[in-house]
Write a protein that holds these residues in place. Structure first.
Motif: not given
Length: 493
Positions: A115-133, A285-290
């Protein structure tokens, strides 16, 4: 003695007796509370904390959602329709009847490969959001702890002020009796008696005001800890009398930069904004999935004549041109990153200012304790001498009344210095980011002595240099934890 003087004495006695009776009765049924009990109750009942806890739960839900998007997704779509005006079709000699119903079932399974790092960045951002809260929650807890501490000791300050004003009324009442006797004997002019009576009336008024301030302080304290505002409370802890603070100003600043939840949260927000920039750039970036799909369709829902089609393979999509929509999203994310970086720098600067102000205020209050203690002793002696001189006929009424005012002022100033110092230590703890469940004053402000679970707000993704707390200087001998509990009520004459 003039007629009616006994009535004045009786009225004064009844007034003082009723005031003392009210205070005694209220304290007899007052709820005794320690400072730690008060803070624990305030944190438990505070509504802002409860709202912040809900935000933590919300952040955890966002994290689960982000992680879920990274895994297998299965979708089922079913449809059934009726075709109106279906007409028979004649082909050569045969008549073919057109179906008037249609049924379809489609099951699709997809798994993202790239996904061009989209999902990975969303997960990391959500993890940081939990820490911030979680950090924001701890930040509110520390603020509530400070507020409860201030209101707790405000009750004590008001109690001591009531004692001071009560003692002043008793002294001035005694002086008024002496002035009355001297006036009746023709030794002093009537101005001595009148000025003594005016001063006594003012002292009685000050006593009423002090008692009212006490009741208001109790009500405010009850509001903070979340109990009935009409409840009576009796603090069992008292002011700190001797406490040599073990950290320098620079050490306190370093502690604050390492530990303050709001500072840590601001730095984590920068990391979250960086992940948001990466996620925005992934849009180009391209989005590829099975993908695997099974389709069952026909003009009947259950007959064997339905068509059964199974497909599987790879799906790829790439927005080659989106009229600069992705570039605009990246620009927005980069602007938010710049904002987060500036906010983090501003927060660190504010933290250092908070620590400096709290530290200097604490030192000033400590110096004032010593200064005002000397002033109390001197004023008490001056008051005693002025009383003796006036009774002996060698001192003036003005000197006697001025000495009383000076003594009341000295006691009030000393009481205020004790309050400012004790609360100043709590304010410095707050400025340094000392955890809400850690009592640094009792442990010599050595944060290394805090149990591990009391420092769990420090996240493991900190740099190793940031994990280590600044080494605190040991408190001088004789100022141990037991000694720190040697507390001082305002001395009475």
């Amino acid at each position: 003695m003039k007629r009616g003087s006994w009535k004045k004495k009786l009225a004064m006695g009844l007034m003082l007796g009723s005031a003392c009776g009210i205070l005694a009765s209220s304290s007899a049924f007052a709820q005794e509370m320690t400072l730690q009990q008060s803070v624990a109750k305030a944190i438990e009942n505070n509504r802002t904390i409860k709202m912040m806890q809900a935000q933590v739960m919300n952040a955890e839900g966002v994290l689960k959602q982000a992680k879920g998007a990274r895994g297998l997704n299965v979708n089922w779509q079913a449809s059934g329709s009726h075709i109106n005006n279906g007409r028979p079709t004649k082909i050569l000699r045969w008549t073919i009847k057109q179906p008037n119903k249609s049924f379809s079932n489609v099951i699709t399974a997809g798994y993202p490969i790239y996904t061009g790092g989209l999902l990975e960045s969303n997960i990391k951002g959500a993890q940081i959001g939990t820490t911030i809260s979680e950090l924001n929650l701890e930040n509110v807890r520390q603020q509530v702890k400070l507020q409860a501490t201030q209101d707790y000791y405000k009750i004590l300050e008001c109690q001591n002020n009531v004692d001071v004003q009560k003692n002043s009324v008793i002294q001035l009442a005694a002086h008024e009796r002496v002035a009355q006797a001297k006036f009746d004997a023709g030794v002093v002019p009537k101005t001595d008696l009148l000025s003594s009576q005016v001063q006594l009336a003012n002292a009685r008024q000050n006593l009423v005001l002090a008692q009212n301030d006490l009741q208001m302080a109790v009500s405010n304290f009850n509001q903070v800890i979340g109990q009935d505002v009409n409840a009576s409370v009796e603090p069992t802890d008292s002011y700190l009398k001797e406490f040599k603070y073990p950290l320098t100003l620079q050490e306190c600043m370093q502690q604050a930069l390492n530990n303050r939840p709001d500072g840590f949260a601001a730095r984590e927000s920068v990391k979250q904004a960086q992940e948001a920039v990466r996620a925005a750039k992934a849009g180009g970036l391209p989005q590829v999935s099975l993908v695997a799909q099974k389709t069952i369709a026909g003009d009947s829902m259950f007959d064997d004549g339905q068509k059964d089609l199974t497909t599987y393979g790879v799906n790829a999509s790439w927005d080659i041109f989106d009229n600069n929509v992705t570039n605009a999203k990246v620009a927005q994310a980069e602007a938010n990153l710049y904002k987060a970086e500036e906010n983090a720098s501003n927060t660190d600067s504010q933290i250092q200012l908070d620590v400096r102000n709290a530290y200097l205020s604490m030192l000033a209050a400590k110096q004032n304790i010593d200064t005002t203690m000397v002033a109390v002793k001197q004023a008490a002696e001056n008051d005693r001498i002025a009383q003796i001189r006036y009774e002996a006929g060698v001192g003036t009424n003005i000197d006697r009344l001025d000495a009383n005012v000076a003594y009341v002022t000295a006691q009030t100033n000393h009481n205020r210095a004790l309050y400012n110092y004790t609360v100043g230590l709590a304010a410095l703890d707050r400025a340094m980011g000392v955890p809400s469940n850690f009592w640094s004053i009792e442990k010599g402000n050595d944060l290394k002595k805090a149990p591990k679970e009391e420092k769990n707000f420090l996240k493991p993704n900190l740099k190793s240099s940031e994990k280590k707390l600044t080494a605190a200087k040991k408190a001088p001998t004789g100022n141990d934890a037991a000694g720190l509990n040697v507390l001082d009520r305002l001395p009475q004459k």
